[in-house]
Scaffold this motif. Structure first.
Motif, PDB file in Angstrom:
ATOM      1  N   GLY A 160      26.311  32.008  28.892  1.00 27.57           N
ATOM      2  CA  GLY A 160      27.599  31.604  28.357  1.00 27.57           C
ATOM      3  C   GLY A 160      28.705  32.581  28.704  1.00 27.57           C
ATOM      4  O   GLY A 160      29.825  32.185  29.046  1.00 27.57           O
ATOM      5  N   LEU A 161      28.400  33.872  28.629  1.00 27.40           N
ATOM      6  CA  LEU A 161      29.385  34.892  28.979  1.00 27.40           C
ATOM      7  C   LEU A 161      29.803  34.767  30.435  1.00 27.40           C
ATOM      8  O   LEU A 161      30.980  34.921  30.784  1.00 27.40           O
ATOM      9  CB  LEU A 161      28.792  36.278  28.714  1.00 27.40           C
ATOM     10  N   THR A 162      28.862  34.479  31.298  1.00 29.55           N
ATOM     11  CA  THR A 162      29.158  34.298  32.719  1.00 29.55           C
ATOM     12  C   THR A 162      30.111  33.121  32.933  1.00 29.55           C
ATOM     13  O   THR A 162      30.987  33.164  33.799  1.00 29.55           O
ATOM     14  CB  THR A 162      27.850  34.067  33.506  1.00 29.55           C
ATOM     15  N   ILE A 163      29.956  32.082  32.102  1.00 24.21           N
ATOM     16  CA  ILE A 163      30.809  30.899  32.224  1.00 24.21           C
ATOM     17  C   ILE A 163      32.245  31.195  31.814  1.00 24.21           C
ATOM     18  O   ILE A 163      33.200  30.761  32.474  1.00 24.21           O
ATOM     19  CB  ILE A 163      30.231  29.749  31.370  1.00 24.21           C
ATOM     20  N   VAL A 164      32.438  31.945  30.721  1.00 17.78           N
ATOM     21  CA  VAL A 164      33.783  32.091  30.159  1.00 17.78           C
ATOM     22  C   VAL A 164      34.540  33.320  30.656  1.00 17.78           C
ATOM     23  O   VAL A 164      35.763  33.396  30.476  1.00 17.78           O
ATOM     24  CB  VAL A 164      33.724  32.148  28.615  1.00 17.78           C
ATOM     25  N   LYS A 165      33.870  34.266  31.273  1.00 17.85           N
ATOM     26  CA  LYS A 165      34.526  35.549  31.511  1.00 17.85           C
ATOM     27  C   LYS A 165      35.737  35.450  32.436  1.00 17.85           C
ATOM     28  O   LYS A 165      36.748  36.135  32.219  1.00 17.85           O
ATOM     29  CB  LYS A 165      33.525  36.576  32.049  1.00 17.85           C
ATOM     30  N   ARG A 166      35.688  34.596  33.448  1.00 18.28           N
ATOM     31  CA  ARG A 166      36.817  34.518  34.378  1.00 18.28           C
ATOM     32  C   ARG A 166      38.052  33.978  33.668  1.00 18.28           C
ATOM     33  O   ARG A 166      39.162  34.495  33.835  1.00 18.28           O
ATOM     34  CB  ARG A 166      36.456  33.634  35.571  1.00 18.28           C
ATOM     35  N   GLY A 167      37.867  32.946  32.858  1.00 16.67           N
ATOM     36  CA  GLY A 167      39.001  32.395  32.123  1.00 16.67           C
ATOM     37  C   GLY A 167      39.574  33.383  31.134  1.00 16.67           C
ATOM     38  O   GLY A 167      40.794  33.472  30.962  1.00 16.67           O
ATOM     39  N   TRP A 168      38.713  34.127  30.469  1.00 18.21           N
ATOM     40  CA  TRP A 168      39.195  35.132  29.522  1.00 18.21           C
ATOM     41  C   TRP A 168      40.052  36.179  30.212  1.00 18.21           C
ATOM     42  O   TRP A 168      41.131  36.528  29.733  1.00 18.21           O
ATOM     43  CB  TRP A 168      38.005  35.809  28.836  1.00 18.21           C
ATOM     44  N   ARG A 169      39.577  36.681  31.329  1.00 20.87           N
ATOM     45  CA  ARG A 169      40.332  37.730  32.018  1.00 20.87           C
ATOM     46  C   ARG A 169      41.670  37.205  32.518  1.00 20.87           C
ATOM     47  O   ARG A 169      42.668  37.929  32.519  1.00 20.87           O
ATOM     48  CB  ARG A 169      39.495  38.276  33.179  1.00 20.87           C
ATOM     49  N   ALA A 170      41.684  35.946  32.916  1.00 23.45           N
ATOM     50  CA  ALA A 170      42.929  35.381  33.416  1.00 23.45           C
ATOM     51  C   ALA A 170      43.933  35.137  32.299  1.00 23.45           C
ATOM     52  O   ALA A 170      45.143  35.295  32.487  1.00 23.45           O
ATOM     53  CB  ALA A 170      42.639  34.063  34.144  1.00 23.45           C
ATOM     54  N   ARG A 171      43.455  34.773  31.100  1.00 19.37           N
ATOM     55  CA  ARG A 171      44.353  34.358  30.027  1.00 19.37           C
ATOM     56  C   ARG A 171      44.765  35.459  29.074  1.00 19.37           C
ATOM     57  O   ARG A 171      45.872  35.450  28.555  1.00 19.37           O
ATOM     58  CB  ARG A 171      43.706  33.212  29.228  1.00 19.37           C
TER      59      ARG A 171
END
Length: 419
Positions: free
Chosen positions: A399-410
Motif C-alpha cells: 500500500g505504501l508503494t502505491i500511495v507514496k508518489r502521490g503523497w510526495r507530489a501533493r
C-alpha cells in the motif's frame, strides 16, 4: 519561510523554521513535553498490566488460551475506541483537561478493582475496558506536546512524547515480581501510587498551547475519514503500533506457554523486547524528519515482516527472543515515522487524526493479541498468528508503494519537511 511557533512562556512569535531560539528544545514548552511523556508512560504501564499478570490470572480463574488472548486484547480495543472520544475532547476542551479526566477514571477504576477484587473472566473484561482509558491517553499526550512545536520538529516532539510507551517495560519488569510477593490483585492497587504522583505533577506543570484550532461542529470532526490519506495512515499505524502493543500484551503468555518460563523470567524477556521498541520511537520520528516517513516505513514493514516470520519458525527461546527484538525495533521506528507524517497532512485536524490513527493502532493490537490466543487454542501453536500479521506488514508495504508518489507530489516538501 516564516513559521509561527510558541516560546516556553506561551508567547506567540514569528521566526525562521528550525532556526529560532536554539533549535528543538527552545522552540516549544519543555515542562509540558515532560508532563505529556510521564502521563503517557504511566498510562501505558497500566494499559498492558493484564499481560504480565495474565499467567497468574489465568491460573486463578482457569482461563482457556482463547480467553487469555481476549483478556489481554480487550484493553487495546477499548483504548482504540476511546482514542476517538479523546480526540474529540482534545479539540473541544483542550488536551490538559481531557488528560485529567482520563487519569482520574483510571485511578479510581483500579482502586475499585483492587478493593472489590476480580473474581471472574467477565470481571477481567470490565477491568480491561477501564484500562482502555489509559490506552486512550495517546490521543491526548501527543497533541498536548506537539502543538507547542513547529512543523520541522513535529517528528521529534511526537516521538519523545510517544516514547511514553516505554511504560510497558515497567509493567513487564515489576508486575510479575509484585504479584509473586503480594498477589496479582494487589498489583492493581499498588499501580495507583505512581499514577497519582504523575497526576499531581501533570496538573502542576502541563499547559495547553496557545493558538489551538477553533472547535468544530460535531459532524466536522470525522471529516478526515472522507479522505483516502487518513485511511492509509490508519492502516499503516494498525500494523506498526498494533504490532507493538499486541506483542507487549501477549509476550508474557507466549513465553510462559511456549518455553515454560516463569512469570518473572517471561516478564524480563518481554521487557527487553518492549524496551527496544520504545527506545527507538523518537529515533523513528527523527529519522523520518531526516530522510522522510515514506522511506522509513518502507524499511520498517519489510524488516517487521521478516522478523515475524522468523518468530513463527523459531524453535528455541534465544532465536524467538532475537526475532522479537528485531520486530519491536522495526515497529517502534514505524510508530515514530507514521506520526511524523500525520501532522504534515492533517495539521488543522491533529487532535482528531491522532485519535483516529491511534484507534487504528489499538484495533491492530486487539487483532494480534486475540488472534494469537485463538491460534493457540485452534492449532496448538502461536505460529499462524505471527505469520498472518507478517502478511499484513507486507500488505502495508504494498500500500505504501502505491500511495507514496502521490503523497510526495501533493504534500511532501513544504517548509523543507521530508516525507
Amino acid at each position: 519561510m516564516a513559521t509561527a511557533f510558541w516560546d516556553r512562556d506561551g508567547n506567540g512569535k514569528k521566526g525562521v523554521a528550525g532556526q529560532a531560539g536554539g533549535g528543538f528544545w527552545a522552540s516549544g514548552h519543555t515542562p509540558t513535553l515532560v508532563a505529556a511523556f510521564l502521563y503517557f508512560d504511566l498510562a501505558f504501564m497500566v494499559w498492558v498490566l493484564l499481560g504480565p499478570l495474565a499467567p497468574d490470572i489465568a491460573l486463578a480463574l482457569a482461563l482457556s488460551p482463547a480467553q487469555k488472548g481476549l483478556m489481554v486484547a480487550v484493553p487495546t480495543l477499548a483504548g482504540a475506541a476511546l482514542r476517538v472520544v479523546n480526540g474529540l475532547l482534545v479539540d473541544r476542551i483542550g488536551p490538559k483537561r481531557s488528560g485529567a479526566i482520563s487519569q482520574l477514571i483510571v485511578i479510581f477504576g483500579l482502586l475499585a478493582a483492587w478493593a472489590l477484587g476480580v473474581t471472574s473472566f467477565a470481571g477481567t473484561l470490565v477491568l480491561g475496558v477501564i484500562l482502555g482509558f489509559a490506552g486512550a491517553s495517546f490521543a491526548i499526550a501527543l497533541p498536548l506536546a506537539s502543538r507547542w512545536y513547529p512543523p520541522e520538529h513535529q517528528g521529534k516532539a511526537m516521538g519523545l512524547a510517544g516514547m511514553g510507551n516505554s511504560g510497558t517495560v515497567f509493567a513487564a519488569l515489576f508486575a510479575p515480581a509484585l504479584a509473586a510477593l503480594f498477589g496479582w490483585n494487589a498489583v492493581l492497587g499498588l499501580a495507583c501510587i505512581p499514577l497519582t504522583i504523575v497526576f499531581v505533577l501533570y496538573m502542576a506543570v502541563a499547559k495547553d498551547a496557545p493558538g489551538a484550532p477553533a472547535p468544530k461542529r460535531l459532524g466536522e470532526y470525522l471529516s478526515p475519514l472522507r479522505q483516502g490519506d487518513a485511511w492509509w495512515l490508519m492502516a499503516f499505524y494498525a500494523v506498526t503500533f498494533g504490532g507493538f502493543v499486541g506483542l507487549a500484551a501477549s509476550l508474557p503468555i507466549y513465553f510462559t506457554d511456549r518455553f515454560a518460563l516463569t512469570t518473572i523470567h517471561a516478564g524480563y524477556a518481554t521487557a527487553a523486547c518492549v524496551f527496544a521498541g520504545s527506545l527507538v520511537r523518537p529515533m523513528g520520528g527523527a529519522l523520518a524528519d531526516a530522510i522522510g516517513g515514506v522511506r522509513t516505513l518502507t524499511v520498517v514493514f519489510a524488516l517487521a515482516a521478516l522478523a515475524l516470520v522468523g518468530v513463527g519458525m523459531a524453535a528455541t527461546f534465544p532465536a524467538a527472543l532475537a526475532c522479537f527484538v528485531i520486530a519491536m525495533l522495526a515497529l517502534g521506528v514505524g510508530n515514530g515515522a507514521v506520526f511524523q507524517l500525520v501532522p504534515q497532512r492533517f495539521a488543522a485536524e491533529i487532535g482528531v487524526m491522532t485519535g483516529l490513527v491511534g484507534m487504528a493502532g489499538g484495533v491492530g493490537g486487539f487483532y494480534l493479541a486475540s488472534s494469537l490466543g485463538l491460534a493457540k487454542q485452534w492449532t496448538g501453536s502461536f505460529a499462524p498468528g505471527f505469520l498472518i500479521f507478517a502478511a499484513l506488514a507486507l500488505a502495508a508495504l504494498a500500500g505504501l508503494t502505491i500511495v507514496k508518489r502521490g503523497w510526495r507530489a501533493r504534500w511532501g516538501t513544504a517548509d523543507g519537511v521530508r516525507i
